[in-house]
Design a protein around this motif. Structure first.
Motif, PDB file in Angstrom:
ATOM      1  N   LYS A 360      56.282  66.650  48.568  1.00  0.00           N
ATOM      2  CA  LYS A 360      56.366  67.750  49.523  1.00  0.00           C
ATOM      3  C   LYS A 360      56.054  69.085  48.852  1.00  0.00           C
ATOM      4  N   HIS A 361      56.519  69.219  47.626  1.00  0.00           N
ATOM      5  CA  HIS A 361      56.225  70.426  46.861  1.00  0.00           C
ATOM      6  C   HIS A 361      54.707  70.588  46.692  1.00  0.00           C
ATOM      7  N   GLU A 362      54.071  69.530  46.208  1.00  0.00           N
ATOM      8  CA  GLU A 362      52.619  69.611  45.951  1.00  0.00           C
ATOM      9  C   GLU A 362      51.842  69.762  47.245  1.00  0.00           C
ATOM     10  N   LEU A 363      52.322  69.105  48.277  1.00  0.00           N
ATOM     11  CA  LEU A 363      51.646  69.191  49.566  1.00  0.00           C
ATOM     12  C   LEU A 363      51.691  70.622  50.106  1.00  0.00           C
ATOM     13  N   THR A 364      52.833  71.288  49.895  1.00  0.00           N
ATOM     14  CA  THR A 364      52.942  72.684  50.329  1.00  0.00           C
ATOM     15  C   THR A 364      51.843  73.520  49.675  1.00  0.00           C
ATOM     16  N   HIS A 365      51.578  73.243  48.396  1.00  0.00           N
ATOM     17  CA  HIS A 365      50.502  73.989  47.723  1.00  0.00           C
ATOM     18  C   HIS A 365      49.157  73.787  48.435  1.00  0.00           C
ATOM     19  N   SER A 366      48.925  72.593  48.953  1.00  0.00           N
ATOM     20  CA  SER A 366      47.666  72.355  49.681  1.00  0.00           C
ATOM     21  C   SER A 366      47.598  73.218  50.941  1.00  0.00           C
ATOM     22  N   ASN A 381      53.581  81.233  46.226  1.00  0.00           N
ATOM     23  CA  ASN A 381      53.173  79.840  46.361  1.00  0.00           C
ATOM     24  C   ASN A 381      54.275  78.894  45.860  1.00  0.00           C
ATOM     25  N   GLU A 382      54.774  79.156  44.637  1.00  0.00           N
ATOM     26  CA  GLU A 382      55.803  78.281  44.062  1.00  0.00           C
ATOM     27  C   GLU A 382      57.143  78.446  44.786  1.00  0.00           C
ATOM     28  N   GLY A 383      57.416  79.669  45.244  1.00  0.00           N
ATOM     29  CA  GLY A 383      58.646  79.876  46.001  1.00  0.00           C
ATOM     30  C   GLY A 383      58.639  79.052  47.275  1.00  0.00           C
ATOM     31  N   LEU A 384      57.516  79.101  48.000  1.00  0.00           N
ATOM     32  CA  LEU A 384      57.398  78.336  49.242  1.00  0.00           C
ATOM     33  C   LEU A 384      57.490  76.837  48.977  1.00  0.00           C
ATOM     34  N   ALA A 385      56.783  76.380  47.926  1.00  0.00           N
ATOM     35  CA  ALA A 385      56.771  74.941  47.632  1.00  0.00           C
ATOM     36  C   ALA A 385      58.186  74.449  47.326  1.00  0.00           C
ATOM     37  N   GLN A 386      58.955  75.261  46.607  1.00  0.00           N
ATOM     38  CA  GLN A 386      60.317  74.850  46.272  1.00  0.00           C
ATOM     39  C   GLN A 386      61.215  74.845  47.515  1.00  0.00           C
ATOM     40  N   ALA A 430      60.574  81.722  35.711  1.00  0.00           N
ATOM     41  CA  ALA A 430      59.537  82.103  36.677  1.00  0.00           C
ATOM     42  C   ALA A 430      59.724  81.355  38.003  1.00  0.00           C
ATOM     43  N   TYR A 431      60.002  80.052  37.925  1.00  0.00           N
ATOM     44  CA  TYR A 431      60.210  79.265  39.152  1.00  0.00           C
ATOM     45  C   TYR A 431      61.467  79.733  39.891  1.00  0.00           C
ATOM     46  N   ALA A 432      62.532  79.990  39.133  1.00  0.00           N
ATOM     47  CA  ALA A 432      63.793  80.402  39.760  1.00  0.00           C
ATOM     48  C   ALA A 432      63.627  81.751  40.460  1.00  0.00           C
TER      49      ALA A 432
END
Ligand SMILES: [Zn+2]
Length: 488
Positions: A360-366, A381-386, A430-432
């Motif tokens: 789901k995380h990777e799919l969000t990036h798509s 991008n990473e915030g949304l994916a998480q 960075a992710y947090a």
């Protein structure tokens, strides 16, 4: 295709049944027209319907046959067209020639009904969109559906498949559960090369009329064209049980042979995904589970972002070692999305929650890549994916809050670029931070607003300007708000 006279309407197809002796023009776009008589003349074909003569370019015509149209669906041998589009997946798996889907009949109404409607929606030879809109405003869903349906059929007959497709979509909006409409829409989609969508429409149509042999045969063809060979076989088998037919039998056997080759080559498709894998490393059951999960997640993300990418998403499954070798990803990376979802699944035998989150995380990036045209800053991008994978910053909120308090946070402009350059500790921060920033935006402004931000970044707006347009905040303003949010 150029029509010199184009007063054709579905009533021609209806008239087919009543003509005693006739010729049938099979056009290359899959349409057929039943005519009184057809003759070649120079670069054109002249044909007569009633006492009116029409002309069509010879290049648009596949063949002329005696008789009033196909007695049964011309499934095999007729209208096989080579698919010339080069696919990204070519070479990874065998591709086959596409089957041209035959054109269905127009719905049963009197000829007068359709000619009256035809005059109402046309100005001269052209379909008048203002008049279509007028009919739509009358709020009679049946009349609206018929008007757009007729416009769609007329555009199909003129080879304007794009416009036809739009008209069929409007007709289906007005009356969603008409198998005949869904069937026409599927033909238009297939003509546009959108085979997966065509198959989906026919799946809807067959669920409404499960015993329609014709629809099942068509469904098999659309699925076959969408490279869903196993599903095509299933539909054709069902059709054969209801009413055996030698042409379908022939296609069925051909598809079964191809499926055996396909299974060795490592590729599987669903509505929104193309999955590649190493044949002996994942079980067919796991592949199906993966695709089913991806489809569910696709639906969920579409709903949350109010957006859906228009192209199929390619997913490649790796064993851990291959993954590092091929992607040169830093050792902390769990999976990657570089336009394709690259998922390491070494040792996995069935789906689990962790894999679902990764997918789901990777799919969000798509989705974000598509919505933001690849320009979305990494923090967003990473915030949304998480967020989509179900992660929350609550576990690290205290540490983050301290970081912001000591003014040691990574500034958001620094988080615009790729995280792959970070050490694993830096990456963790960075992710947090990205997650916390997007959580704040979501709680304060909603996911819809974030989606709009990504979209506007995609159109060329700078990230900070898009942020300002949606929230009135610049980056330092957002960081101050974030510090307060985390301290609460
Ligand atoms: Zn990510």
């Amino acid at each position: 295709m150029s029509w010199l006279k184009s007063q054709l309407a579905p009533c021609l197809l209806l008239a087919a049944a009543t003509l005693a002796s006739a010729d049938t023009l099979y056009l290359k776009n899959g349409i057929y027209i039943v005519v009184k008589k057809a003759e070649e003349k120079d670069a054109n074909i002249e044909y007569w319907v009633g006492s009116t003569k029409y002309t069509i370019a010879k290049s648009a015509v596949d063949r002329i046959e005696a008789g009033n149209g196909p007695s049964k669906l011309p499934i095999s041998g007729s209208g096989m067209v080579q698919d010339l589009t080069r696919r990204e997946t070519a070479g990874l798996a065998p591709t086959h020639e596409k089957l041209a889907l035959p054109t269905p009949e127009a719905p049963k109404h009197t000829e007068e009904y359709w000619s009256a409607l035809r005059s109402r929606i046309t100005t001269g030879d052209n379909i008048d969109n203002m008049r279509l809109a007028e009919i739509e405003r009358e709020n009679d869903s049946r009349a609206t559906a018929n008007a757009f349906f007729l416009a769609g059929v007329m555009q199909m007959q003129r080879g304007q498949v794009d416009q036809a497709n739009g008209h069929f979509e409007r007709a289906i909006q007005a009356t969603p559960d008409q198998p005949n409409l869904l069937q026409w829409h599927a033909i238009a989609l297939a003509s546009l090369g959108r085979y997966a969508d065509a198959a989906y429409e026919l799946e809807r149509a067959t669920s409404l009329t499960p015993d329609s042999v014709d629809l099942l045969r068509l469904l098999g063809m659309a699925r076959y064209d969408a490279d869903r060979t196993a599903d095509a076989i299933e539909a054709w088998k069902k059709a054969q049980e209801l009413s055996p037919d030698t042409k379908t039998e022939h296609l069925l056997r051909k598809a079964e042979r191809e499926l055996r080759v396909e299974e060795r080559s490592g590729k599987k498709e669903s509505r929104h995904f193309t999955l590649h894998y190493q044949g002996d490393r994942t079980s067919p059951r796991l592949q199906s589970e993966l695709l089913a999960s991806l489809e569910t997640e696709h639906q969920d993300i579409s709903r949350q972002l109010g957006y859906e990418p228009s192209t199929n998403i390619i997913v490649i499954l790796y064993t851990q070692k291959e993954f590092v070798d091929i992607t040169e990803a830093p050792s902390w990376a769990g999976a990657l999305n570089d336009g394709k979802l690259r998922i390491p699944i070494g040792g996995l035998s069935s789906m689990n929650l962790e894999v679902e989150r990764v997918l789901k995380h990777e799919l969000t990036h798509s989705f974000v890549a598509s919505l933001g045209s690849g320009r979305c800053p990494t923090w967003l991008n990473e915030g949304l994916a998480q967020i989509m994978e179900g992660r929350s910053s609550s576990g690290v909120r205290y540490e983050l809050s301290q970081l912001f308090h000591d003014r040691k946070e990574v500034p958001l402009p620094v988080l615009e670029g790729s995280f792959t350059r970070f050490s694993s500790l830096q990456a963790e921060v960075a992710y947090a931070e990205s997650l916390a920033a997007v959580e704040y935006l979501r709680d304060r402004y909603g996911l819809g607003e974030i989606s709009r931000m990504v979209e506007s970044i995609g159109t060329g707006e700078s990230s900070e300007q898009a942020l300002r347009n949606s929230t009135g905040l610049d980056y330092s303003g957002l960081e101050r708000r974030l510090a307060e949010y985390l301290a609460r």
